[in-house]
Design a protein around this motif. Structure first.
Motif, mmCIF file in Angstrom:
data_model
loop_
_atom_site.group_PDB
_atom_site.id
_atom_site.type_symbol
_atom_site.label_atom_id
_atom_site.label_comp_id
_atom_site.label_asym_id
_atom_site.label_seq_id
_atom_site.Cartn_x
_atom_site.Cartn_y
_atom_site.Cartn_z
ATOM 1 N N ARG A 115 0.815 -1.217 0.000
ATOM 2 C CA ARG A 115 0.000 0.000 0.000
ATOM 3 C C ARG A 115 0.849 1.268 0.000
ATOM 4 O O ARG A 115 0.460 2.273 -0.580
ATOM 5 N N GLN A 116 2.031 1.211 0.642
ATOM 6 C CA GLN A 116 2.886 2.406 0.665
ATOM 7 C C GLN A 116 3.322 2.772 -0.756
ATOM 8 O O GLN A 116 3.396 3.946 -1.107
ATOM 9 N N GLU A 117 3.598 1.747 -1.551
ATOM 10 C CA GLU A 117 4.030 2.018 -2.923
ATOM 11 C C GLU A 117 2.911 2.639 -3.741
ATOM 12 O O GLU A 117 3.127 3.528 -4.563
ATOM 13 N N VAL A 118 1.672 2.143 -3.494
ATOM 14 C CA VAL A 118 0.531 2.718 -4.213
ATOM 15 C C VAL A 118 0.315 4.156 -3.739
ATOM 16 O O VAL A 118 0.048 5.062 -4.541
ATOM 17 N N GLY A 119 0.473 4.380 -2.431
ATOM 18 C CA GLY A 119 0.328 5.726 -1.878
ATOM 19 C C GLY A 119 1.318 6.703 -2.507
ATOM 20 O O GLY A 119 0.946 7.805 -2.923
ATOM 21 N N GLU A 120 2.563 6.272 -2.602
ATOM 22 C CA GLU A 120 3.577 7.144 -3.213
ATOM 23 C C GLU A 120 3.243 7.431 -4.670
ATOM 24 O O GLU A 120 3.349 8.555 -5.147
ATOM 25 N N LEU A 121 2.824 6.369 -5.362
ATOM 26 C CA LEU A 121 2.492 6.518 -6.781
ATOM 27 C C LEU A 121 1.345 7.511 -6.965
ATOM 28 O O LEU A 121 1.404 8.407 -7.824
#
Ligand code: SF4
Lengths: 454, 196
Positions: A156-162
Motif C-alpha cells: 500500500r505504501q508504494e501505491v500511496g507514493e504513486l
C-alpha cells in the motif's frame, strides 16, 4: 532471457515482500477452498466445464463461424486477426477512422499479449486502463504480475507514493479505501470523457452471438455504456457453444478466482447499444498452433481464473515477473513453453510437480502433467541446458543402481549429520534460502531390517 | 492473399482430424434451497449488499429509507416490476446520468445461490445509470427468486435482450493489498427490495 530461477532470486531478496506475497495468495486459495466446499456438485461442475471446453476446442472452426454469423445478425462488426500485429492494426484503424484519441480499457490479457497499449500510444491515442490494479501498474510502467490481481506484488505504501505523484493525493496516504476513492474520481473523468471503450471477453456464445464480460469494479460496463464505440478483443478459444453453458462457468469462475460466489458484474452484450457500434476482434496469435499440438491443446480451455497461480508454491514465492511471460504461473508456463520452448525453457522447471494447480483448475487442465511433458520435449529436442542434462544423467544412473543409491544415501546422511558445512560449501545457491531437513541416522532399508522386515 | 479469417479457420481445420464429439449434456443436480428467499438475502449480505422485504404498497416507504440513509438528492426511478405505462423518456446522453445519487431499477429475477439480480435493457433508459449512480436499489418480485445459475440461464434462454447483467452486490475492488473496498467505479451500495 534470464531464467526463472535467476529472476526468482531477485524477488526473494526482499524477504518481507516475498513472505507477504506468499501469504496473501495463500489466503485467496483458502477462500477458494471454503466457497468451493459450499457447492456440493463442485466436482460435477468441473467435469462439465472440462467437457464443454473439450468440445469447443474440437469444434472450434464451426463454432467460430456460427458465432460470427450470429454476432453480425445482432449488429456487431466482426474482425479477424491472425496475429498480434493484425489485431493492433485493426483496433488502431477503427479508432483512427472515428478520430478517437481517448480510450478507456478494461482488463484483457489478450491486449497485453498483443502489446496494444504502446502501439496505440505511439499513434497519439491515450489508453487508460481502468481496472484499479491495472491502472496502478500502468502508472508505474509495469505489466500486470497476476492475471486477476495485476498489482498483487505491490504494498500500500508504494501505491500511496504513486498516487501522490500521479494523482495528487496527500503524501503519506496509505489507506486502501481513500486511495481507491482517489482513483475512482480520477477514472470517473476518464470514463465520462472517453470516445471509445476496449474490453476483453470472458465468454463468447456461439448460439447467440453474444459476449460476456465479468468484473467486480464495474469498469467494463462504464467503459462500454458511455462512449459510442466498443471494441471487444477475444482469443479464438473464448467460445462456448450455448448460453446455458454459462451457468457452469459463472458458478466456477469467481469462486475459483477470489472465493466470491460470482463476480459483482456479469455483463451480457448482444450486439451494440442503440446508436453505438460494437466491434469484435477475434484473434489467433499462435492459438491455432497450440491447438495442433495434441498434448497441449487442453490448455486452450483456460478461463483465466488465476487459481493455479494462487495455489502454486513456486508462483507464490517467486512473483509474476519471474516468468517473463504475459501470463505467469502454471498456466503461463504451459502456454509459454508450448508456444516457444527455446525462449521459455526454464518455465517447465519452475514447478515442484506437487499437482496442486491441477487439483484446483476449474476446467481440469492437467497442468502439472503438461509441464512434465514439456520437460520431456525439452530433453528429447536437445534444448535442455547442459548443466541440467548432466545432472539428470547422474540422477537417472543413480536411480537405476541400487548400490549407488544406497552409497549416496549413506554419504548424504553422513554429511548432513557430521559435516553440514561441507554441503553448504558445495551447494551455496541451494542453501541460500533453504536448510537440510533433519536426517534419520539409519536408512529406510536399515530400519526395515532392524524391524525384521525384508 | 487469403484473409486472416480464412487463414485462421483453415489452420484450425488442418490441425485436427475432424470435428468430433457430441455436445456434452450438462446434468448438474440443481440446488434446491428449502427457503430460497432466505438464502438469497444471506447471499446478498455476504457480497456487501442489503436485502429488504415488503409488499408492493410498502415500496415507496422502503425505498424512502434508502434515500434517507444515503442522503441521496438526485433520485432516478426506472420502470419497476408491475409498473404499467411506458418507460421514462430518453435522456440526452448516458453521460447526463453522471449526477444521479440513487437509481431505482427493476430486476427481472434474483438468484439465491449467489445473491445476483438480473437486470436488462428492456426496463432501463440507459444502462450507464446502473454504474454511474452512487447508490443502487433493485426491486425484484418475491416469486422471481430462482435457486441457482442453471435455473437463471433457463429463464434467459427465451428472453430477448440487447444488454443484460447479473449484479451481485455493490461495485468493489481488492486491488490494493487485497483490502476489500466497496465502491470501486460503480455504486457504493446496493439494496435489493424483494416485493410480495
Ligand atoms: S489453467 Fe485452470 S486454474 Fe489456471 S487460470 Fe486457467 S482455468 Fe484457472
Amino acid at each position: 532471457m534470464a531464467s526463472h530461477g535467476d529472476n526468482a532470486n531477485v524477488f526473494v531478496r526482499d524477504e518481507g515482500r516475498a513472505k507477504w506475497h506468499d501469504e496473501s495468495l495463500w489466503l485467496i486459495r483458502t477462500k477458494r477452498d471454503s466457497v468451493a466446499r459450499t457447492v456440493p456438485e463442485w466436482e460435477e461442475l468441473r467435469t462439465a466445464a472440462a467437457a464443454i471446453k473439450e468440445y469447443t476446442v474440437a469444434n472450434l472452426p464451426d463454432l467460430l463461424e456460427r458465432f460470427e454469423t450470429n454476432a453480425r445478425q445482432r449488429g456487431a462488426v466482426v474482425h479477424w486477426a491472425a496475429d498480434a500485429a493484425a489485431h493492433n492494426r485493426i483496433v488502431a484503424s477503427i479508432l483512427e477512422a472515428r478520430g478517437v484519441s481517448r480510450v478507456v480499457k478494461s482488463k484483457s490479457m489478450l491486449t497485453e499479449e498483443c502489446g496494444l497499449n504502446p502501439y496505440l500510444e505511439c499513434r497519439g491515442v491515450e489508453v487508460v486502463d481502468t481496472d484499479l490494479g491495472e491502472r496502478i501498474v500502468q502508472l508505474r510502467n509495469e505489466p500486470p504480475s497476476h492475471i486477476v490481481m495485476p498489482a498483487i506484488h505491490l504494498r500500500r505504501q508504494e501505491v500511496g507514493e504513486l498516487f501522490a505523484r500521479e494523482l495528487g493525493t496527500e503524501p503519506g496516504l496509505t489507506d486502501p479505501t481513500r486511495l481507491t476513492e482517489a482513483a475512482r474520481r480520477h477514472l470517473r473523468d476518464k470514463f465520462l470523457g472517453a470516445e471509445a471503450g476496449i474490453t476483453g471477453v470472458n465468454f463468447a456464445i456461439a448460439e447467440s452471438g453474444g459476449i460476456v464480460v465479468c468484473t467486480n469494479e464495474g469498469n467494463a460496463d462504464l467503459g462500454t455504456s458511455l462512449p459510442p464505440v466498443h471494441i471487444a478483443c477475444m482469443g479464438i478459444e473464448k467460445l462456448v457453444p450455448r448460453l446455458s453453458d454459462l451457468a457452469v462457468f459463472t458458478r466456477l469462475l469467481a469462486r475459483s478466482a477470489t472465493g466470491q460466489p460470482i463476480t459483482a458484474y456479469t455483463s451480457h452484450m448482444n450486439g451494440p447499444r442503440d446508436g453505438a457500434e460494437l466491434h469484435i476482434v477475434i484473434v489467433d496469435n499462435g492459438r491455432s498452433e497450440l491447438l495442433a499440438k495434441k498434448d497441449y491443446r487442453q490448455a486452450l480451455g483456460c478461463i483465466r481464473c488465476g487459481a493455479c497461480l494462487n495455489t502454486c508454491p513456486v508462483y507464490r514465492r517467486s512473483g509474476g515477473y519471474s516468468y517473463e511471460s504475459v501470463i505467469p504461473g502454471p498456466i503461463g508456463s504451459v502456454l509459454g513453453a508450448a508456444r516457444d520452448p527455446a525462449r521459455h525453457q526454464s518455465l517447465p522447471y519452475a514447478c515442484t510437480m506437487c499437482g496442486s494447480c491441477t487439483d484446483v483448475c476449474p476446467v481440469k487442465i492437467d497442468l502439472h502433467a503438461q509441464l512434465f511433458g514439456l520437460r520431456r520435449d525439452l530433453v528429447s529436442s536437445g534444448a535442455m541446458t547442459s548443466g541440467k542434462r548432466s545432472a539428470s544423467r547422474v540422477v537417472s544412473w543413480v536411480l537405476q543402481n541400487p548400490r549407488a543409491y544406497e552409497a549416496l544415501g549413506s554419504a548424504a546422511r553422513f554429511i548432513s549429520l557430521r559435516l553440514p558445512w561441507l554441503a553448504r560449501f558445495a551447494l551455496p545457491a541451494w542453501f541460500a534460502s533453504r536448510d537440510l531437513p533433519e536426517m534419520p541416522k539409519r536408512s529406510f532399508r536399515q530400519q526395515m531390517e532392524d524391524l525384521g522386515g525384508e | 492473399m487469403a484473409s486472416d479469417r480464412d487463414t485462421i479457420l483453415q489452420s484450425l481445420r488442418d490441425s485436427q482430424a475432424a470435428a468430433s464429439g457430441d455436445l456434452p449434456q450438462v446434468r448438474i443436480r440443481p440446488e434446491v434451497y428449502a427457503d430460497p428467499v432466505a438464502h438469497f438475502s444471506i447471499a446478498v449480505e455476504s457480497v456487501g449488499g442489503r436485502c429488504l422485504r415488503g409488499s408492493r404498497e410498502e415500496r415507496v416507504a422502503l425505498i424512502g429509507q434508502v434515500i434517507e440513509s444515503t442522503a441521496a438528492r438526485q433520485v432516478r426511478w426506472e420502470q419497476l416490476p408491475g409498473d404499467t405505462g411506458g418507460t421514462l423518456g430518453a435522456v440526452e446522453s448516458p453521460q447526463s446520468l453522471a449526477g444521479v445519487d440513487l437509481l431505482v431499477a427493476g430486476g427481472r429475477f434474483a438468484v439465491a445461490e449467489n445473491g445476483a439480480v438480473w437486470v436488462d435493457d428492456g426496463c432501463l433508459t440507459e444502462r450507464a445509470g446502473l454504474f454511474l449512480a452512487q447508490h443502487l436499489v433493485l426491486v425484484v418480485r418475491l416469486e422471481d427468486v430462482v435457486n441457482d445459475m442453471h435455473q437463471a440461464y433457463e429463464r434467459l434462454q427465451s428472453a430477448d435482450f440487447g444488454y443484460g447483467v447479473f449484479i451481485s452486490g455493490p461495485s468493489k475492488t481488492a486491488d490494493i493489498e487485497q483490502a476489500l473496498v466497496i465502491g470501486a467505479h460503480g455504486p457504493r451500495s446496493l439494496t435489493v427490495v424483494l416485493e410480495s
